[in-house]
Design a protein around this motif. Structure first.
Motif, PDB file in Angstrom:
ATOM      1  N   GLY A   1       0.803  -1.216   0.000  1.00 29.30           N
ATOM      2  CA  GLY A   1       0.000   0.000   0.000  1.00 29.30           C
ATOM      3  C   GLY A   1       0.834   1.264   0.000  1.00 29.30           C
ATOM      4  N   ASP A   2       2.113   1.126   0.314  1.00 27.72           N
ATOM      5  CA  ASP A   2       3.028   2.268   0.343  1.00 27.72           C
ATOM      6  C   ASP A   2       3.731   2.347  -1.007  1.00 27.72           C
ATOM      7  OD1 ASP A   2       5.103   4.083   0.727  1.00 27.72           O
ATOM      8  OD2 ASP A   2       5.445   3.488   2.803  1.00 27.72           O
ATOM      9  N   LEU A   3       3.258   3.229  -1.875  1.00 24.41           N
ATOM     10  CA  LEU A   3       3.766   3.286  -3.248  1.00 24.41           C
ATOM     11  C   LEU A   3       5.238   3.673  -3.311  1.00 24.41           C
ATOM     12  CD1 LEU A   3       0.721   4.917  -5.099  1.00 24.41           C
ATOM     13  CD2 LEU A   3       1.291   2.501  -4.839  1.00 24.41           C
ATOM     14  N   ASP A   4       5.672   4.536  -2.394  1.00 26.35           N
ATOM     15  CA  ASP A   4       7.084   4.921  -2.380  1.00 26.35           C
ATOM     16  C   ASP A   4       7.966   3.707  -2.087  1.00 26.35           C
ATOM     17  OD1 ASP A   4       6.596   7.543  -2.980  1.00 26.35           O
ATOM     18  OD2 ASP A   4       6.562   8.218  -0.899  1.00 26.35           O
ATOM     19  N   MET A   5       7.515   2.886  -1.145  1.00 26.53           N
ATOM     20  CA  MET A   5       8.301   1.699  -0.795  1.00 26.53           C
ATOM     21  C   MET A   5       8.254   0.651  -1.910  1.00 26.53           C
ATOM     22  SD  MET A   5       9.933   2.262   1.893  1.00 26.53           S
ATOM     23  CE  MET A   5      10.590   0.609   2.130  1.00 26.53           C
ATOM     24  N   VAL A   6       7.152   0.589  -2.629  1.00 26.73           N
ATOM     25  CA  VAL A   6       7.066  -0.327  -3.773  1.00 26.73           C
ATOM     26  C   VAL A   6       8.084   0.097  -4.839  1.00 26.73           C
ATOM     27  CG1 VAL A   6       5.616  -1.122  -5.688  1.00 26.73           C
ATOM     28  CG2 VAL A   6       4.674  -1.016  -3.378  1.00 26.73           C
ATOM     29  N   ASP A   7       8.155   1.405  -5.106  1.00 25.39           N
ATOM     30  CA  ASP A   7       9.146   1.912  -6.065  1.00 25.39           C
ATOM     31  C   ASP A   7      10.559   1.591  -5.601  1.00 25.39           C
ATOM     32  OD1 ASP A   7       7.159   2.920  -7.672  1.00 25.39           O
ATOM     33  OD2 ASP A   7       7.305   4.965  -6.916  1.00 25.39           O
ATOM     34  N   TYR A   8      10.784   1.747  -4.299  1.00 23.54           N
ATOM     35  CA  TYR A   8      12.110   1.440  -3.749  1.00 23.54           C
ATOM     36  C   TYR A   8      12.439  -0.044  -3.915  1.00 23.54           C
ATOM     37  CZ  TYR A   8      15.792   0.538  -0.350  1.00 23.54           C
ATOM     38  OH  TYR A   8      16.950   0.127   0.247  1.00 23.54           O
ATOM     39  N   LEU A   9      11.463  -0.902  -3.674  1.00 25.57           N
ATOM     40  CA  LEU A   9      11.685  -2.342  -3.815  1.00 25.57           C
ATOM     41  C   LEU A   9      12.073  -2.694  -5.255  1.00 25.57           C
ATOM     42  CD1 LEU A   9      11.552  -5.169  -2.508  1.00 25.57           C
ATOM     43  CD2 LEU A   9       9.145  -5.272  -3.196  1.00 25.57           C
ATOM     44  N   ILE A  10      11.394  -2.091  -6.220  1.00 28.92           N
ATOM     45  CA  ILE A  10      11.721  -2.342  -7.637  1.00 28.92           C
ATOM     46  C   ILE A  10      13.154  -1.903  -7.931  1.00 28.92           C
ATOM     47  CG2 ILE A  10      11.169  -1.660 -10.010  1.00 28.92           C
ATOM     48  CD1 ILE A  10       8.238  -1.347  -9.021  1.00 28.92           C
ATOM     49  N   GLU A  11      13.533  -0.724  -7.423  1.00 35.07           N
ATOM     50  CA  GLU A  11      14.895  -0.216  -7.625  1.00 35.07           C
ATOM     51  C   GLU A  11      15.914  -1.149  -6.977  1.00 35.07           C
ATOM     52  OE1 GLU A  11      17.615   3.725  -6.531  1.00 35.07           O
ATOM     53  OE2 GLU A  11      15.599   3.504  -5.687  1.00 35.07           O
ATOM     54  N   LEU A  12      15.611  -1.605  -5.752  1.00 38.47           N
ATOM     55  CA  LEU A  12      16.518  -2.495  -5.032  1.00 38.47           C
ATOM     56  C   LEU A  12      16.715  -3.797  -5.798  1.00 38.47           C
ATOM     57  CD1 LEU A  12      18.094  -3.154  -2.382  1.00 38.47           C
ATOM     58  CD2 LEU A  12      15.957  -4.131  -1.512  1.00 38.47           C
TER      59      LEU A  12
END
Length: 876
Positions: A749-760
């Motif tokens: 639900g945290d879109l910023d963290m989802v983006d971070y996960l993809i980057e990671l």
């Protein structure tokens, strides 16, 4: 009494007194935290103390419980839970008793919420929610107690995961809604309850999914928007804005009968704060529907199911909204503060969103007003017309707008010289929008020289006008470069439409950065940004000017450094800003000059940047200087080695800046990658051990900012490619930390963290790829090196990680390309050993997706990996 005096001092205007008080409090928290927290809660509860002292006590207590930094916040929560139970019970009791005894807003309400955030997830303080609800629902309790308690409930709902209080969700929501009802006699309670609902809307998802419960909530909120009290109206409208944002899929039932009328009436309201919420509602609708349109297009391209459908609320309301927004654009005063947010500015943003969302339909709704008012005798209507014109330039079909824009340019240029500074400012902005979205309407027209003259004249105007003229040059530079012809076999155009005026424009922009009023209206930054964009997008016939500009920038840096010892503390911020802008400008010109020219000025460039790194203590300046050094490294290649010994201390100092100036650490990690790619083993081999120690130490540092981790994993691959088989000595520890990072999960639900996960994940894929290629780089053709064989035990884990990436619904085209590249390397290097591991439906689906990609690189990598897999199956 001593603590009370210290708390009073934290509010003092005297800097020395304030610093002494802060040092006392810091020492108290470190010496005996339990006693310190107990004393603060006593001071908070003490009703005989001044309100300011109690507020200061609440602030200090809150600061010991939470932090804006997530990692520090987690540390504080764990620290709280490790305190002796009797201390925690005493503090909790006192902050709870304080509810309703303060002036609003309640410090105790915040403290209750932050303690709850630490304890409730661990099933501690189980009686809290029941006690809070009793505070609100007990008829005999004073309104101050109910008000503060509702504040606390709202803060708690905002602070913690809704799942934690799922069992009590209905009771909490009922309590809040009861406080909002029109039958509630207390204005303070109604307002606090409405704000509590605003803070708890994510918490009410299950209730919004239930139609009957949703009906009741929506009825209450809509009724509350009609309250007689202004602040209650504003809060209820804010709730509607957030409701449409969170629960758009459920709103069709309520839009026609209630929401449209409520928000349109709010837009007409003479109270700015109410009108702003009405406009914000429709801006949010447009944003949502644009996002949905993108999601639908992506789903159709990839064959995924469509997650949600647009209700096209914006299109349906456009004919009613546009006239109101246009009139709002005209409702302004010439002396309005340009930095203040008001309905006029909100209307311009909403109109831009409507244009993007509704596309061609916006034209007929706005063009009559624009044509009628753009030459109005009243400045505010001229300004509204120019603003409206600028707002509709993105969204409608270019072929439809192009003749309209071409026709309007003559009037727009007249408005650049309008008697009103507000109109001139808006005209410069609108011209910039034309340059950005419809460059053909200016670049190849007879009026183009007139436009350039108008923009250059505007650079001498008031800062707000000059700033927009600089921005117009920024947009124009990129557009001119993209429209220029590139001869066959060349990488850049020989000339472009700005070439004849390029020297004069650049000279004028450089002069603009020296204006005495450049700190006003962000003018200095805008002018330097335009300079950087012009240099970045310069053709070959402008190269001589780029050379001269490089020398000008170097000269300015040296002048600035000579002034450093005499800069006062009052001027320090401006001084640092200029240093950062000059570093960024230097980085821009270094990307355009030839290596031969760079060798001539290399000593001066390096010494200037080194001097900045030595003298500056500001993270932003150090970051920009390191990034400029990265450009110098890329440009000089192995020739940079002459500076390497002097450069190393800056690199390792940057790598150690992990907490306060994490951007510096980020730039330093990027420099390691630049060195690996540009110089390779000559630079990295001598410092590989200490470099790897620094990078691995950073990963183990709890204070490391999360944005740096992906870059470090990617740089591991760069180092492996640089040092080749010698990377084997780091293999065990590197693979271990990469496997741990690969198991990282986030709240979807945290879109910023989802983006971070993809980057990671993408950085891990890049790191694995570099390590495999580096370890095998010296193997004889067709053979596998002993070093890469040592990685074989980790291959199943890599392929499993790749599967996780392949099935992630949020995966990007770039991550698919990187995964395909790693897959191809695994097949090529390990051969038949990986055949049974890669023969998985998820991997096959990922390859198919990659081969269908619109991006050439992704298609190429997916096709290559597919061929490598087929060869395994054929036994080759």
């Amino acid at each position: 009494m001593e603590l009370q005096q210290v708390l009073e001092a934290t509010l003092a205007a005297d800097k020395a007194q304030l610093e002494q008080a802060q040092a006392y409090l810091e020492q108290a928290s470190q010496t005996n935290l339990p006693a310190f927290l107990d004393a603060l809660s006593d001071a908070l509860l003490n009703t005989s103390s001044p309100a300011t002292v109690r507020m200061a006590a609440g602030l200090q207590l809150k600061n010991q419980l939470t932090s804006k930094d997530d990692s520090i916040k987690e540390q504080y929560q764990n620290r709280w839970r490790m305190l002796p139970p009797n201390v925690r019970v005493a503090v909790k009791s006192k902050v709870f008793q304080t509810l309703g005894t303060e002036t609003t807003p309640s410090s105790a309400a915040q403290c209750v919420a932050y303690i709850a955030a630490a304890e409730l997830p661990h099933s501690e303080w189980p009686e809290l929610v029941e006690a809070l609800l009793a505070n609100v629902t007990t008829a005999t309790h004073p309104e101050a107690v109910k008000e503060a308690t509702l504040e606390a409930i709202g803060y708690i709902c905002e602070e913690i995961n809704p799942q934690i209080l799922r069992a009590q969700a209905n009771e909490i929501l009922t309590c809040i809604i009861q406080g909002m009802r029109k039958e509630e006699p207390s204005i303070r309670v109604r307002l606090a309850a409405t704000k509590a609902l605003l803070n708890s809307l994510e918490f009410t998802k299950a209730n919004f999914d239930n139609e009957s419960e949703r009906d009741f909530i929506m009825q209450t909120v809509c009724e509350t928007t009609q309250a007689d009290h202004k602040q209650i109206q504003i809060a209820a409208l804010q709730v509607l804005v957030k409701v449409i944002q969170l629960y758009y899929v459920h709103m069709q039932k309520y839009m026609g009968p209630a929401l449209f009328g409520i928000t349109v009436e709010a837009m007409k309201n003479t109270e700015d704060d109410i009108a702003l919420q009405g406009v914000e509602f429709w801006t949010t609708v447009c944003d949502l529907e644009m996002d949905i349109a993108v999601e639908v297009a992506e789903a159709e391209d990839t064959g995924r199911p469509i997650a949600r459908e647009s209700r096209h609320f914006a299109r349906g309301a456009l004919q009613y909204l546009a006239p109101m927004l246009l009139m709002r654009l005209a409702q302004q005063e010439e002396w309005d503060d340009e930095d203040d947010w008001n309905p006029c500015k909100a209307a311009s943003v909403c109109l831009q969103c409507l244009a993007t969302c509704c596309e061609d339909e916006i034209i007929n709704c706005t063009l009559p007003f624009i044509r009628e008012q753009i030459s109005s005798p009243q400045w505010n209507y001229r300004d509204a017309a120019v603003m409206a014109f600028g707002c509709i330039l993105e969204g409608p079909d270019g072929n439809l707008l192009s003749p309209i824009v071409s026709q309007a340019m003559g009037v727009l240029l007249e408005r650049l010289a309008d008697p009103s500074v507000v109109v001139r400012d808006t005209a410069a902005w609108a011209v910039g929008r034309v340059c950005e979205f419809h460059p053909d309407a200016v670049l190849f027209q007879s009026s183009f020289p007139q436009l350039l003259e108008g923009l250059m004249a505007g650079l001498s105007a008031e800062p707000r006008v000059a700033c927009n003229c600089a921005w117009a040059f920024t947009a124009l530079a990129e557009a001119a470069y993209l429209k220029a012809d590139i001869p066959e076999g060349q990488l850049e155009p020989a000339t472009y439409p700005l070439s004849t005026m390029f020297p004069a424009i650049l000279e004028k922009l450089l002069a603009t950065t020296d204006r005495t009023d450049t700190s006003s209206g962000n003018l200095r930054s805008a002018a330097y940004e335009a300079i950087m964009e012009l240099i970045k997008n310069s053709p070959r016939d402008c190269y001589e000017i780029v050379q001269k500009t490089t020398l000008v920038i170097l000269e300015r840096i040296q002048q600035l450094l000579s002034m450093a010892p005499n800069v006062t503390s009052a001027d320090r911020s401006q001084f640092n800003d200029i240093q950062s802008l000059l570093c960024a400008s230097l980085q821009s010109v270094l990307r355009r000059v030839s290596q031969a020219d760079a060798l001539v000025i290399g000593d001066n460039v390096f010494q200037a940047l080194a001097a900045m790194l030595q003298t500056s203590t500001t993270g932003g300046v150090q970051e920009d200087a390191l990034m400029a050094l990265g450009s110098l490294i890329e440009l000089l290649g192995e020739a940079f080695m002459k500076y390497f010994q002097e450069f190393q201390p800056f690199l390792f100092t940057g790598l150690s800046a992990r907490a306060e100036h994490y951007q510096v650490c980020f730039a330093a990690v990027g420099l390691v990658g630049d060195l690996c790619r540009s110089i390779g083993r000559a630079a990295i081999a001598p410092i590989a051990d200490v470099l790897m120690e620094a990078l691995l130490g950073a990963l183990q540092d709890n204070n490391l900012h999360r944005s740096i981790k992906p870059q470090i994993f990617s740089v591991f691959g760069d180092i492996a490619l640089a040092v080749g088989p010698h990377f084997a000595k780091y293999l065990d520890v590197v693979v271990t930390v990469m496997e741990q990072a690969g198991g990282f999960t986030v709240d979807r639900g945290d879109l910023d963290m989802v983006d971070y996960l993809i980057e990671l994940r993408e950085s891990l894929l890049e790191g694995y790829t570099g390590i495999i290629q580096g370890l095998n780089s010296e193997a004889e053709n067709g053979k596998v090196s002993l070093e890469v064989q040592a990685l074989s035990k980790s291959v199943p884990g890599m392929i499993q990680f790749m599967e996780v990436c392949a099935v992630d619904e949020e995966r990007t085209d770039s991550s698919v390309a990187t995964a395909c590249g790693l897959l191809g390397d695994l097949c090529k290097v390990f051969g038949d050993a990986v055949a049974p591991l890669v023969n998985k439906p998820a991997i096959s689906a990922m390859l198919s997706e990659g081969r269908r990609s619109k991006v050439t690189k992704t298609r190429t990598l997916a096709s290559w990996a597919s061929r490598e897999m087929r060869q395994l199956k054929l036994g080759h």
